[in-house]
Design an enzyme around this catalytic site. Sequence first.
Site, PDB file in Angstrom:
ATOM      1  N   ARG A   1       0.860  -1.186   0.000  1.00  0.00           N
ATOM      2  CA  ARG A   1       0.000   0.000   0.000  1.00  0.00           C
ATOM      3  C   ARG A   1       0.895   1.233   0.000  1.00  0.00           C
ATOM      4  O   ARG A   1       1.963   1.255   0.627  1.00  0.00           O
ATOM      5  CB  ARG A   1      -0.900   0.033   1.240  1.00  0.00           C
ATOM      6  CG  ARG A   1      -2.029  -0.978   1.223  1.00  0.00           C
ATOM      7  CD  ARG A   1      -3.104  -0.667   0.167  1.00  0.00           C
ATOM      8  NE  ARG A   1      -4.224  -1.582   0.204  1.00  0.00           N
ATOM      9  CZ  ARG A   1      -4.356  -2.677  -0.556  1.00  0.00           C
ATOM     10  NH1 ARG A   1      -3.424  -2.979  -1.451  1.00  0.00           N
ATOM     11  NH2 ARG A   1      -5.423  -3.452  -0.456  1.00  0.00           N
TER      12      ARG A   1
ATOM     13  N   HIS B   1      -1.044   0.044  -9.703  1.00  0.00           N
ATOM     14  CA  HIS B   1      -1.665  -0.909  -8.771  1.00  0.00           C
ATOM     15  C   HIS B   1      -2.160  -2.157  -9.525  1.00  0.00           C
ATOM     16  O   HIS B   1      -3.358  -2.462  -9.539  1.00  0.00           O
ATOM     17  CB  HIS B   1      -2.819  -0.251  -8.015  1.00  0.00           C
ATOM     18  CG  HIS B   1      -3.194  -0.995  -6.757  1.00  0.00           C
ATOM     19  ND1 HIS B   1      -3.600  -0.378  -5.607  1.00  0.00           N
ATOM     20  CD2 HIS B   1      -3.207  -2.327  -6.465  1.00  0.00           C
ATOM     21  CE1 HIS B   1      -3.870  -1.281  -4.673  1.00  0.00           C
ATOM     22  NE2 HIS B   1      -3.630  -2.489  -5.178  1.00  0.00           N
TER      23      HIS B   1
HETATM   24  P1  NAP Z   1      -1.250 -11.740   5.000  1.00  0.00           P
HETATM   25  O1  NAP Z   1      -1.323 -13.164   4.575  1.00  0.00           O
HETATM   26  O2  NAP Z   1      -2.184 -11.250   6.034  1.00  0.00           O
HETATM   27  O3  NAP Z   1       0.253 -11.462   5.452  1.00  0.00           O
HETATM   28  C1  NAP Z   1       0.631 -10.324   6.137  1.00  0.00           C
HETATM   29  C2  NAP Z   1       2.048 -10.502   6.665  1.00  0.00           C
HETATM   30  O4  NAP Z   1       2.487  -9.277   7.223  1.00  0.00           O
HETATM   31  C3  NAP Z   1       2.141 -11.560   7.770  1.00  0.00           C
HETATM   32  O5  NAP Z   1       3.317 -12.308   7.623  1.00  0.00           O
HETATM   33  C4  NAP Z   1       2.205 -10.710   9.032  1.00  0.00           C
HETATM   34  O6  NAP Z   1       2.914 -11.322  10.116  1.00  0.00           O
HETATM   35  C5  NAP Z   1       2.984  -9.513   8.538  1.00  0.00           C
HETATM   36  N1  NAP Z   1       2.748  -8.342   9.386  1.00  0.00           N
HETATM   37  C6  NAP Z   1       1.585  -7.697   9.630  1.00  0.00           C
HETATM   38  N2  NAP Z   1       1.783  -6.678  10.496  1.00  0.00           N
HETATM   39  C7  NAP Z   1       3.091  -6.690  10.799  1.00  0.00           C
HETATM   40  C8  NAP Z   1       3.903  -5.896  11.650  1.00  0.00           C
HETATM   41  N3  NAP Z   1       3.396  -4.864  12.360  1.00  0.00           N
HETATM   42  N4  NAP Z   1       5.212  -6.194  11.731  1.00  0.00           N
HETATM   43  C9  NAP Z   1       5.735  -7.236  11.042  1.00  0.00           C
HETATM   44  N5  NAP Z   1       5.019  -8.028  10.212  1.00  0.00           N
HETATM   45  C10 NAP Z   1       3.713  -7.751  10.113  1.00  0.00           C
HETATM   46  O7  NAP Z   1      -1.451 -10.790   3.728  1.00  0.00           O
HETATM   47  P2  NAP Z   1      -1.178 -11.104   2.179  1.00  0.00           P
HETATM   48  O8  NAP Z   1      -2.313 -11.843   1.581  1.00  0.00           O
HETATM   49  O9  NAP Z   1       0.179 -11.678   2.045  1.00  0.00           O
HETATM   50  O10 NAP Z   1      -1.228  -9.618   1.573  1.00  0.00           O
HETATM   51  C11 NAP Z   1      -0.335  -8.620   2.018  1.00  0.00           C
HETATM   52  C12 NAP Z   1      -0.758  -7.253   1.505  1.00  0.00           C
HETATM   53  O11 NAP Z   1      -0.483  -7.139   0.109  1.00  0.00           O
HETATM   54  C13 NAP Z   1      -2.264  -6.947   1.581  1.00  0.00           C
HETATM   55  O12 NAP Z   1      -2.622  -6.526   2.882  1.00  0.00           O
HETATM   56  C14 NAP Z   1      -2.433  -5.861   0.550  1.00  0.00           C
HETATM   57  O13 NAP Z   1      -2.336  -4.585   1.141  1.00  0.00           O
HETATM   58  C15 NAP Z   1      -1.265  -6.075  -0.410  1.00  0.00           C
HETATM   59  N6  NAP Z   1      -1.730  -6.447  -1.765  1.00  0.00           N
HETATM   60  C16 NAP Z   1      -1.390  -5.650  -2.806  1.00  0.00           C
HETATM   61  C17 NAP Z   1      -1.787  -6.003  -4.087  1.00  0.00           C
HETATM   62  C18 NAP Z   1      -1.394  -5.187  -5.267  1.00  0.00           C
HETATM   63  O14 NAP Z   1      -1.871  -5.437  -6.379  1.00  0.00           O
HETATM   64  N7  NAP Z   1      -0.489  -4.246  -5.144  1.00  0.00           N
HETATM   65  C19 NAP Z   1      -2.534  -7.170  -4.289  1.00  0.00           C
HETATM   66  C20 NAP Z   1      -2.864  -7.945  -3.189  1.00  0.00           C
HETATM   67  C21 NAP Z   1      -2.464  -7.578  -1.927  1.00  0.00           C
HETATM   68  P3  NAP Z   1       2.355 -12.668  10.810  1.00  0.00           P
HETATM   69  O15 NAP Z   1       2.500 -13.744   9.749  1.00  0.00           O
HETATM   70  O16 NAP Z   1       3.266 -12.879  11.946  1.00  0.00           O
HETATM   71  O17 NAP Z   1       0.929 -12.391  11.154  1.00  0.00           O
HETATM   72  C1  GLV Z   2      -5.231  -5.374  -3.826  1.00  0.00           C
HETATM   73  O1  GLV Z   2      -4.538  -4.431  -3.641  1.00  0.00           O
HETATM   74  C2  GLV Z   2      -5.673  -6.269  -2.799  1.00  0.00           C
HETATM   75  O2  GLV Z   2      -5.536  -5.941  -1.612  1.00  0.00           O
HETATM   76  O3  GLV Z   2      -6.191  -7.345  -3.145  1.00  0.00           O
END
Ligand code: NAP
Ligand code: GLV
Length: 306
Positions: free
Chosen positions: A221, A269
């Site tokens: 983000r 994005h």
């Molecule tokens: P997820 O499975 O919830 O993983 C989040 C990770 O971040 C976990 O490993 C978590 O630690 C860690 N984390 C959260 N807060 C933290 C903190 N304060 N300090 C250290 N580590 C922390 O999420 P995901 O599915 O991988 O997605 C991640 C993010 O990608 C989404 O939230 C979204 O904003 C972004 N995204 C972007 C796009 C795009 O097109 N640009 C697309 C999809 C998603 P723990 O494992 O210990 O809980």
């Molecule tokens: C896209 O940014 C998502 O969070 O899926």
Amino acid sequence: MRVLYYSADLDSAAWIPGLQAALPAAHVELWEPGAVAADYAVVWKPPQQLLNEQTQLKALFNTGAGVDALMKLQLPTGVPIVRLDDAGMSVQMAEYVCHAIIRHFRELDGYEADTAQGTWSYRKPRSRLDFPVGVMGLGVLGQRVAQAVAHFDFPVNGWSQSPKSIAGVQCFHGREQWDEFLASSRVLVCLLPLTPDTTDILNARSLSLLRPGGYVINVARGAHVVDADLIAAIDSGHLAGATLDVFRVEPLPPEHAFWTHPKITLTPHTSARTLRSESIAQIAKKIAALENGQPVAGLVEAGRGY
Ligand code: NAP
Ligand code: GLV
């Protein structure tokens, strides 16, 4: 069963028939103010009014991985919030991030500029051992990215909230290991959720701890990055550049300095898009599981914000 759909961005004309086909026993409709109470809502950036009016929901499905937009709203208490759990996103993220790293490491922009001028010239090969990659966030997307990067033999570090053990990845966790993680990394990939703890996390201090010649890839983000601090770190020569897919304001305003910065590559994005058929299949399966009292993956913990 009634299912409502609402999206601030996505194409409802395709989603509603898709959800209806995946949930033949349900009545699926586009949310309008005053809609009849539904059992489930499938949403992206809904208005507060939808949540206020829909008081009978058994679960709220987010058609993205990140729930930061939902977290700004007043959410119904006791209603499970379910985000997309991969649904075809992790492979997209892995290919985007590997592409950005390899493009930077192999100096492909430089070669492109040379060949555009008809110049046949070599650059000195660089050692990947000098380009340790740090992945912030080792969740669904971060783990897949870390493992994909490790396939190219880059040293890979990962940082998460809780301790992890991932083959081929040196894992760090918590604020107590944050500085050590940064100092061990040269290329930094942000895949954290946006929460109060992670807002502005890439700032003058944290960027200064990266190895000299560092490179930032933000695919999470825009508000993870303090824009002016990133530009200053690049202009000072401490960082070599950045690839940015996400921005504080989207679309990125035309006057923003990122657009024209020679060391910043940007995309709109698009690093991991919500894929309609994969997402609908996942949501339909989870609705069936919830109806049968079974657990589902991707539940958001309101207290931690992701
Ligand atoms: P997820 O499975 O919830 O993983 C989040 C990770 O971040 C976990 O490993 C978590 O630690 C860690 N984390 C959260 N807060 C933290 C903190 N304060 N300090 C250290 N580590 C922390 O999420 P995901 O599915 O991988 O997605 C991640 C993010 O990608 C989404 O939230 C979204 O904003 C972004 N995204 C972007 C796009 C795009 O097109 N640009 C697309 C999809 C998603 P723990 O494992 O210990 O809980
Ligand atoms: C896209 O940014 C998502 O969070 O899926």
